[in-house]
Design a protein around this motif. Structure first.
Motif, PDB file in Angstrom:
ATOM      1  N   GLN A  16       0.865  -1.183   0.000  1.00 16.08           N
ATOM      2  CA  GLN A  16       0.000   0.000   0.000  1.00 16.08           C
ATOM      3  C   GLN A  16       0.902   1.233   0.000  1.00 16.08           C
ATOM      4  O   GLN A  16       1.713   1.433   0.903  1.00 16.08           O
ATOM      5  CB  GLN A  16      -0.906  -0.016   1.233  1.00 16.08           C
ATOM      6  CG  GLN A  16      -1.864   1.165   1.312  1.00 16.08           C
ATOM      7  CD  GLN A  16      -2.754   1.079   2.533  1.00 16.08           C
ATOM      8  OE1 GLN A  16      -2.602   0.172   3.348  1.00 16.08           O
ATOM      9  NE2 GLN A  16      -3.669   2.008   2.663  1.00 16.08           N
ATOM     10  N   GLU A  17       0.741   2.066  -1.027  1.00 21.51           N
ATOM     11  CA  GLU A  17       1.558   3.267  -1.154  1.00 21.51           C
ATOM     12  C   GLU A  17       0.679   4.486  -0.975  1.00 21.51           C
ATOM     13  O   GLU A  17      -0.372   4.604  -1.606  1.00 21.51           O
ATOM     14  CB  GLU A  17       2.234   3.303  -2.531  1.00 21.51           C
ATOM     15  CG  GLU A  17       3.445   4.207  -2.627  1.00 21.51           C
ATOM     16  CD  GLU A  17       3.066   5.656  -2.895  1.00 21.51           C
ATOM     17  OE1 GLU A  17       3.912   6.540  -2.713  1.00 21.51           O
ATOM     18  OE2 GLU A  17       1.908   5.890  -3.318  1.00 21.51           O
ATOM     19  N   TYR A  18       1.097   5.411  -0.106  1.00 19.80           N
ATOM     20  CA  TYR A  18       0.250   6.554   0.198  1.00 19.80           C
ATOM     21  C   TYR A  18       1.008   7.874   0.089  1.00 19.80           C
ATOM     22  O   TYR A  18       0.679   8.840   0.753  1.00 19.80           O
ATOM     23  CB  TYR A  18      -0.356   6.427   1.601  1.00 19.80           C
ATOM     24  CG  TYR A  18       0.564   5.910   2.666  1.00 19.80           C
ATOM     25  CD1 TYR A  18       1.487   6.745   3.281  1.00 19.80           C
ATOM     26  CD2 TYR A  18       0.504   4.578   3.046  1.00 19.80           C
ATOM     27  CE1 TYR A  18       2.326   6.264   4.270  1.00 19.80           C
ATOM     28  CE2 TYR A  18       1.338   4.096   4.026  1.00 19.80           C
ATOM     29  CZ  TYR A  18       2.257   4.939   4.641  1.00 19.80           C
ATOM     30  OH  TYR A  18       3.082   4.454   5.616  1.00 19.80           O
ATOM     31  N   ASN A  19       2.018   7.893  -0.779  1.00 20.37           N
ATOM     32  CA  ASN A  19       2.751   9.145  -0.970  1.00 20.37           C
ATOM     33  C   ASN A  19       2.372   9.843  -2.261  1.00 20.37           C
ATOM     34  O   ASN A  19       3.005  10.815  -2.666  1.00 20.37           O
ATOM     35  CB  ASN A  19       4.253   8.893  -0.939  1.00 20.37           C
ATOM     36  CG  ASN A  19       5.034  10.132  -0.603  1.00 20.37           C
ATOM     37  OD1 ASN A  19       4.649  10.892   0.268  1.00 20.37           O
ATOM     38  ND2 ASN A  19       6.146  10.345  -1.313  1.00 20.37           N
ATOM     39  N   MET A  20       1.380   9.297  -2.972  1.00 26.97           N
ATOM     40  CA  MET A  20       0.835   9.916  -4.188  1.00 26.97           C
ATOM     41  C   MET A  20       1.852   9.965  -5.330  1.00 26.97           C
ATOM     42  O   MET A  20       1.809  10.848  -6.172  1.00 26.97           O
ATOM     43  CB  MET A  20       0.319  11.319  -3.886  1.00 26.97           C
ATOM     44  CG  MET A  20      -0.789  11.390  -2.859  1.00 26.97           C
ATOM     45  SD  MET A  20      -2.250  10.480  -3.386  1.00 26.97           S
ATOM     46  CE  MET A  20      -2.781  11.491  -4.775  1.00 26.97           C
ATOM     47  N   ASN A  21       2.802   9.032  -5.348  1.00 25.43           N
ATOM     48  CA  ASN A  21       3.722   8.965  -6.471  1.00 25.43           C
ATOM     49  C   ASN A  21       3.039   8.280  -7.642  1.00 25.43           C
ATOM     50  O   ASN A  21       2.025   7.590  -7.489  1.00 25.43           O
ATOM     51  CB  ASN A  21       4.986   8.198  -6.078  1.00 25.43           C
ATOM     52  CG  ASN A  21       5.798   8.946  -5.038  1.00 25.43           C
ATOM     53  OD1 ASN A  21       5.889  10.165  -5.095  1.00 25.43           O
ATOM     54  ND2 ASN A  21       6.376   8.209  -4.085  1.00 25.43           N
ATOM     55  N   CYS A  22       3.623   8.430  -8.824  1.00 22.10           N
ATOM     56  CA  CYS A  22       3.036   7.789  -9.990  1.00 22.10           C
ATOM     57  C   CYS A  22       3.327   6.302  -9.950  1.00 22.10           C
ATOM     58  O   CYS A  22       4.268   5.838  -9.295  1.00 22.10           O
ATOM     59  CB  CYS A  22       3.558   8.420 -11.279  1.00 22.10           C
ATOM     60  SG  CYS A  22       5.308   8.105 -11.580  1.00 22.10           S
ATOM     61  N   VAL A  23       2.526   5.523 -10.685  1.00 25.39           N
ATOM     62  CA  VAL A  23       2.601   4.067 -10.625  1.00 25.39           C
ATOM     63  C   VAL A  23       3.966   3.559 -11.061  1.00 25.39           C
ATOM     64  O   VAL A  23       4.563   2.677 -10.436  1.00 25.39           O
ATOM     65  CB  VAL A  23       1.484   3.446 -11.486  1.00 25.39           C
ATOM     66  CG1 VAL A  23       1.647   1.929 -11.560  1.00 25.39           C
ATOM     67  CG2 VAL A  23       0.121   3.808 -10.925  1.00 25.39           C
ATOM     68  N   ALA A  24       4.516   4.137 -12.154  1.00 27.94           N
ATOM     69  CA  ALA A  24       5.803   3.670 -12.664  1.00 27.94           C
ATOM     70  C   ALA A  24       6.912   3.872 -11.630  1.00 27.94           C
ATOM     71  O   ALA A  24       7.768   2.997 -11.439  1.00 27.94           O
ATOM     72  CB  ALA A  24       6.148   4.398 -13.964  1.00 27.94           C
ATOM     73  N   GLU A  25       6.880   5.015 -10.959  1.00 26.56           N
ATOM     74  CA  GLU A  25       7.887   5.274  -9.940  1.00 26.56           C
ATOM     75  C   GLU A  25       7.769   4.294  -8.774  1.00 26.56           C
ATOM     76  O   GLU A  25       8.776   3.815  -8.227  1.00 26.56           O
ATOM     77  CB  GLU A  25       7.765   6.708  -9.431  1.00 26.56           C
ATOM     78  CG  GLU A  25       8.121   7.768 -10.454  1.00 26.56           C
ATOM     79  CD  GLU A  25       7.932   9.165  -9.904  1.00 26.56           C
ATOM     80  OE1 GLU A  25       7.471   9.277  -8.753  1.00 26.56           O
ATOM     81  OE2 GLU A  25       8.228  10.127 -10.617  1.00 26.56           O
ATOM     82  N   ILE A  26       6.545   3.990  -8.381  1.00 31.74           N
ATOM     83  CA  ILE A  26       6.343   3.070  -7.260  1.00 31.74           C
ATOM     84  C   ILE A  26       6.850   1.680  -7.614  1.00 31.74           C
ATOM     85  O   ILE A  26       7.550   1.036  -6.818  1.00 31.74           O
ATOM     86  CB  ILE A  26       4.861   3.018  -6.871  1.00 31.74           C
ATOM     87  CG1 ILE A  26       4.377   4.413  -6.431  1.00 31.74           C
ATOM     88  CG2 ILE A  26       4.632   2.014  -5.749  1.00 31.74           C
ATOM     89  CD1 ILE A  26       2.885   4.494  -6.233  1.00 31.74           C
TER      90      ILE A  26
END
Length: 1217
Positions: free
Chosen positions: A483-493
């Motif tokens: 679960q990612e909650y830093n609002m980065n773009c999908v490719a970066e995550i």
């Protein structure tokens, strides 16, 4: 708040104080106002743009006051183009009329003139009911005809105070003749059916379908303020459009609208208004015109336009606020509208809300806001009665730059990661090390959260090495969510996750390396709003984002919270609601309160959910349900099954409830047949899709099959059960299979002949499996007191709905695995559960079933009917043949008869001749003989007395037999006590009232034990079929005896065992003492063998040592030991006569003196007769003297011991008993 302009704060505070004392209008609010219908043309209709959706349930409420007693109309709703009234309210002076789908529901109820009434209508399509409430009290509940529509037509027309019609041009016109002459206020419609408690609790909440807001209504006469219409409320929802304008050229356009909006509202609202949740839409440059000096950049005449500065944004905003203390709705609406209409400045930002977009509504509770849906507040302290969302643990109020309150909380992104890890050296807990590494690697920056981690060892890996150490190069397959909650773009995550996992990890000798990593984004949906009825009260859980822990205030106590997680499933990548955590909430409903719950077709599922939760809570606190609690649960489940067809989900819950009860320590025997009938009716009334349905729970399984009568070729049902604690597995075959199914614990095959019992084209066949015998407790089986049968298999049943199947020509084949292996000498028998046995309590019956023993672990049954089947094992009769059983029975009766005769002779002899009963041993012998005589007589009479089938007589017979058995062993024990004192403790022991004390113990102790059994449970005594107690001439005799195993083992087995252990100890000590005496006089050894044998035999009879054979009657020699046990113990009375009458010289002399004639008669004054009592007249006044009456031969002493008179007696005045 040092980041705010001091001037702004000062102005806002002053203006807030002024506005809170004002009565400014809140835009289109109608709260505190009413609509007056005075006879002049006045038309109130729903705006065409305000659409009523199609509804399957609803609640409609209004305040109504009639000014003149005429026929009247409250409101009318009609479908598009329709003439009939879909929903309406009207009446006359003495009657209330409710309209639903064109049908009129009259209600005798008078609404008095010039008085306000709160009238509410609730309707549910699923429950098919229409309820009417007046002033919060239900006055009517009418069933709705099944042929009526299942939903209210959407997009219709609605008018207040009058009925209406739609002309050809589409205009809504009022009908005349029954218009209201009065007033209406607070008209609202909700999209759900409220209960009476909910209507009272949400009395001030605005409707979610139709609200009391001027913007939803088209009218020809204005509303009128009324100070008498007040409603104080705490929860409000604010909707508005907000504009952010930069007063200077910013260096960074990233502005967090949620954070700025929160600071704005918290700065302008007084302390009595707290911000609860905020949701904002994605900022846009296309905004409506805001005519406000704080937004000079957007003062344009057109309705909307693009902002000139790329950094200027507008967004829709939805806010939940809590007002404490509660205040009148119209006052709060006016105050908040005025506060929001003021400009707000912060650094280089100017904020303002479009006054035309501001709407403030009282709401029933704080639901999750999905429109706008890009940001959700998480850092707010929840109110006491509302609910909030708690996001997973993350760095609160911190951005990636480390500045406080600078980040934007948006919808989190979720990813599924599959990876194969190679570990060079396997530590003690490799999975723990992998878990630690994954979490530390991905959660290092507090921007990600690892969820649902599953680790499996890859045991199939093949290494390209000739030899491999068992602790090297092991591979593990891992899958988890991120679960990612830093609002980065999908490719970066994805890149960040891959980089972190592919980096080699080294910790000493342990090296972890990812061989492959697969990452994909998943888009789980929100958990939708769900209403749950629990023992803690009803709760409406609002829609929630994935992995959000929803929080709601407990109904009691108000200060505590309940939680529920919208959980992401690792197997499906979908979300489901987890079970709510109600730990902090207080239980509002108890099992005893179920009697007050009314079950209807509409609430059956909710009632079952409540019952299930109550049972779980009760069994969590204690290990069983009480009899009253069990009765309440079963009775309420019966009502659920009887009220309507049972849905598959409801049936599964009922099966789970029954399984939980069966696995507990609850005694279900009193309701066993009720539960069996309940499950049978439930299966017959189950509503499911498809041809068949199966329900399983630990130790329980049900299968229902809808068969086609024309093509029926038989049916086979099989079940395998690993453990009663696990749900069994079911197998179905649409044909007749006579052979047992492999790897199945039970198999039942129905032949095609069952077709003859089908009553219509489609018939339901039902199978049931029970992995526990709790519901099948037959008092005549598994009883050590009767040597009956014990259940040795699981139970399986078959039935056809609405039909009793019997006398089948083609038999039903039931194959059952044994729970205990069958031994060669064991007997097994197929039986069925007969509901009519044991006075309706049920019992096992073998009629109509043939037993085919397949092997030591399996038996087949051929039965001519359908019911519950099982295999029973004979627990004590199996090793004894029928011939041996009959022989033992004859020996028992003959032996007891002979013993009774000779015990009678013994008693008469000692009672008739006073000289024989002067010493203590003789008096003890008299009491022992009387107890044995009573035991033998009542054993012989038991079968005859029980044949009268008189309940009280049978209990009295069994209790008396029990008493004499205990008395016999008590006197045997007292005989041992006296013998110990007489032979071992011989130094001047004096016991006053010696025989009296012995009599109190010998006859009183058994009386106390039998009395306690009768007082505790008189039904412990009863009548049972006992072949062991029946003669060959009366093979079907009944026998009254102890029927309860607990009482039998405690009061018979344990008591007898204790006496025998003591007696054996005394017997050994006496023999040792005699041998020592013989050793002291070697001259006595010659010619004493006969006396030794007599001594041992006499002591064995007096001490009852032959009864110990019963404890060794098992194994290969059981039959022989049972013959010895029966012979020796039934003729114990004869041996008493033999050793203590016939072989005693003084007894024979007394017979010759008093009973013989001629040369056989002895004179009463003979030398021998005078010497009989010499010893008793010359001894001292103590129980036992240290000197024995001895002769020159030690055998004389041994003879006296065997006669229980080795010591002399005290003087006559000490001998009375």
């Amino acid at each position: 708040m040092d980041y705010l302009s001091p001037l702004t704060v000062c102005l806002c505070m002053q203006l807030s104080v002024c506005l809170l004392g004002s009565t400014a209008s809140a835009g289109g609010s109608l709260w505190g106002k009413k609509v007056r219908f005075s006879g002049r043309p006045c038309m109130w209709q729903l705006q065409p743009g305000a659409v009523v959706p199609a509804l399957q349930e609803l609640s409609a409420c209004l305040l109504l006051r009639r000014n003149i007693a005429t026929e009247w109309t409250g409101f009318v709703y009609k479908a598009p183009g329709g003439q009939r009234i879909e929903l309406g309210l009207g009446g006359t002076s003495s009657q209330l009329t409710v309209w639903l789908f064109g049908e009129r529901q009259p209600l005798e109820w008078e609404l008095k003139v010039n008085e306000w009434y709160s009238v509410c209508l609730t309707w549910s399509a699923s429950a098919r009911r229409l309820r009417t409430y007046i002033n919060g009290t239900s006055v009517s509940e009418a069933p709705v005809n099944r042929i009526l529509p299942h939903q209210l037509a959407g997009n219709g027309t609605l008018t207040l105070g009058a009925s209406h019609y739609v002309n050809n041009e589409g205009d809504v016109l009022a009908e005349t003749g029954n218009n209201l002459l009065g007033e209406i206020g607070l008209f609202r419609i909700w999209s759900r059916e409220w209960s009476a408690a909910e209507l009272r609790r949400q009395s001030c909440a605005d409707g979610d379908v139709v609200s009391w807001d001027l913007r939803q209504w088209k009218y020809s006469c204005p509303p009128v303020p009324d100070k008498s219409i007040h409603c104080a409320w705490s929860h409000y929802k604010i909707k508005m459009t907000t504009v952010i304008v930069h007063s200077t050229e910013p260096g960074n356009c990233v502005v967090p609208p949620e954070g700025v909006t929160r600071r704005w509202l918290e700065s302008i609202f007084p302390q009595s208004i707290s911000v609860h949740d905020i949701a904002v839409s994605s900022p846009s440059q296309s905004c409506p015109v805001v005519n406000n000096s704080a937004a000079l950049h957007v003062r344009q005449p057109q309705g909307s336009r693009a902002l000139s500065d790329a950094c200027d944004k507008c967004f829709s905003c939805e806010v939940h606020v809590n007002v404490d203390p509660a205040a009148n709705v119209e006052v709060i609406q006016a105050d908040i509208t005025a506060l929001l209409s003021l400009p707000f400045s912060h650094n280089f930002l100017n904020l303002t809300a479009d006054p035309e977009s501001i709407s403030i509504h009282p709401v029933e509770s704080f639901h999750l806001m999905t429109k706008p849906s890009t940001t959700v507040s998480t850092g707010v302290t929840p109110s006491e009665t509302g609910q909030t969302q708690s996001m997973p643990a993350r760095p609160a109020n911190t951005s990636t730059t480390g500045n406080p309150l600078d980040h934007i909380v948006g919808p989190d992104k979720f990813f599924r990661v599959n990876t194969t890890l190679q570990m060079s050296v396997s530590p003690t807990n490799p999975k723990d090390m992998i878990t630690k590494w994954v979490k530390e690697t991905l959660e290092v920056n507090d921007t990600m959260l690892v969820l649902n981690l599953i680790i499996k060892e890859n045991s199939m890996v093949q290494h390209n090495r000739l030899t491999t150490s068992s602790d090297q190069q092991k591979q593990y397959y891992c899958t988890f969510h991120v679960q990612e909650y830093n609002m980065n773009c999908v490719a970066e995550i994805i890149t960040s996750i891959r980089t972190a996992l592919t980096s080699k990890y080294e910790n000493g000798s342990v090296v972890i390396e990812a061989l492959d990593v697969a990452i994909k984004q998943i888009l789980p949906k929100n958990c939708l709003e769900e209403t749950t009825s629990t023992v803690y009260g009803p709760y409406i859980w609002p829609e929630a984002f994935p992995q959000v822990n929803q929080e709601m205030g407990c109904q009691k106590p108000k200060s505590e919270k309940a939680y529920r997680l919208c959980k992401l499933n690792i197997e499906t990548d979908m979300t489901t609601w987890a079970e709510p955590d109600m730990t902090n909430c207080k239980q509002l409903v108890t099992i005893s309160g179920l009697d007050n719950v009314t079950v209807t077709a509409g609430n059956a599922a909710e009632v079952v959910d409540i019952i299930q939760e109550l049972v779980n809570v009760q069994l969590g606190n204690t290990s069983e349900l009480s009899s009253s609690e069990l009765g309440s649960v079963v009775e309420k489940l019966k009502e659920v099954v009887d009220v309507s067809d049972v849905k598959a989900a409801v049936g599964a819950d009922i099966v789970t409830i029954i399984a939980d009860i069966l696995l507990s320590k609850t005694d279900v025997t009193p309701v066993a047949n009720t539960v069996l009938n309940l499950t049978d009716r439930m299966g017959n009334r189950m509503d499911f899709q498809g041809e068949s349905a199966s329900l399983t729970a630990p130790c329980l399984a049900l299968s229902m099959i809808n068969v086609d009568a024309d093509g029926f070729r038989g049916l086979t049902f099989g079940v395998s059960s690993v453990s009663p604690l696990l749900a069994p597995k079911i197998f179905l075959n649409q044909s007749f299979v006579s052979d047992p199914l492999p790897d199945k614990d039970v198999t039942i095959s129905l032949p095609s002949a069952i077709h003859d019992f089908f009553t219509r084209n489609s018939t339901r066949v039902q199978f049931q499996f029970y992995g526990t015998d709790d519901l099948f407790q037959d008092p005549n089986t598994n009883s050590a007191t009767q040597g009956g049968w014990t259940l040795n298999s699981y139970i399986v049943s078959a039935s056809i709905n609405n039909c009793h199947v019997s006398n089948l020509k083609e038999r039903v084949v039931v194959t059952l695995n044994h729970q205990k292996l069958k031994q060669p000498e064991d007997e097994v028998k197929c039986m069925f559960w007969d509901f009519g046995k044991n006075r309706g309590q049920g019992g096992w019956n073998s009629e109509g079933c043939e037993t085919w023993s397949i092997s030591s672990h399996q038996t087949s049954c051929l039965c001519d009917h359908l019911t519950h089947f099982a295999v029973l094992l004979g627990v004590s009769r199996a090793p004894i043949s029928e011939a041996d059983s009959q022989i033992l029975t004859v020996i028992s009766f003959l032996g007891c008869g002979v013993s009774s005769i000779f015990l009678g002779i013994t008693l008469l002899t000692y009672l008739a001749f006073e000289k024989l009963r002067r010493d203590y041993p003789s008096k003890i012998l008299i009491n022992l003989s009387a107890a044995l005589l009573g035991l033998n007589m009542f054993f012989l009479l038991d079968s005859w007395l029980s044949s009268f089938s008189i309940y009280g007589l049978c209990i009295a017979t069994a209790a008396t037999l029990h008493y004499f058995l205990l008395a016999s062993f008590t006197w045997m024990g007292l005989e041992a006590v006296h013998m110990y004192l007489a032979l071992i403790k011989v130094f001047n022991i004096y016991v006053p009232s010696y025989i009296l004390k012995f009599c109190i113990v010998g006859w009183g102790l058994p009386l106390v034990i039998v009395s306690l059994v009768l007082a505790i449970d008189k039904d412990a005594y009863g009548n049972a079929a006992a072949k062991e107690a029946a003669s060959t001439l009366q093979s079907a005799d009944q026998f009254c005896w102890l029927q309860d195993d607990v009482f039998f083992y405690v009061t018979v087995v344990a008591f007898v065992l204790l006496i025998l252990l003591c007696n054996i100890s005394v017997f050994v000590v006496v023999l040792i003492q005699i041998r020592q005496m013989r050793a002291n006089k070697p001259s006595a050894n010659s010619g004493s063998s006969l006396y030794d044998l007599r001594t041992v035999a006499s002591l064995t009879v007096l001490l009852g040592l032959t009864w110990s054979l019963g404890f060794f009657s098992f194994g290969p020699g059981r039959v022989v030991l049972m013959y010895l046990f029966t012979i020796f113990n039934t003729v114990q009375g004869f041996f008493v006569f033999l050793f203590h009458c016939l072989m005693k010289e003084n007894v024979r002399k007394q017979w010759r003196i008093h009973l013989c004639c001629g040369r056989f008669r002895l004179s009463d004054n003979s030398g021998w007769s005078r010497s009989v009592t010499v010893g008793g007249r010359c001894k001292k006044n103590h129980l036992i003297n240290s000197e024995y009456v001895t002769s020159d031969n030690t055998s004389s002493t041994i003879r006296k011991v065997s006669d229980s008179s080795a010591s002399s007696a005290p003087n006559n005045h000490h001998q009375g008993a």
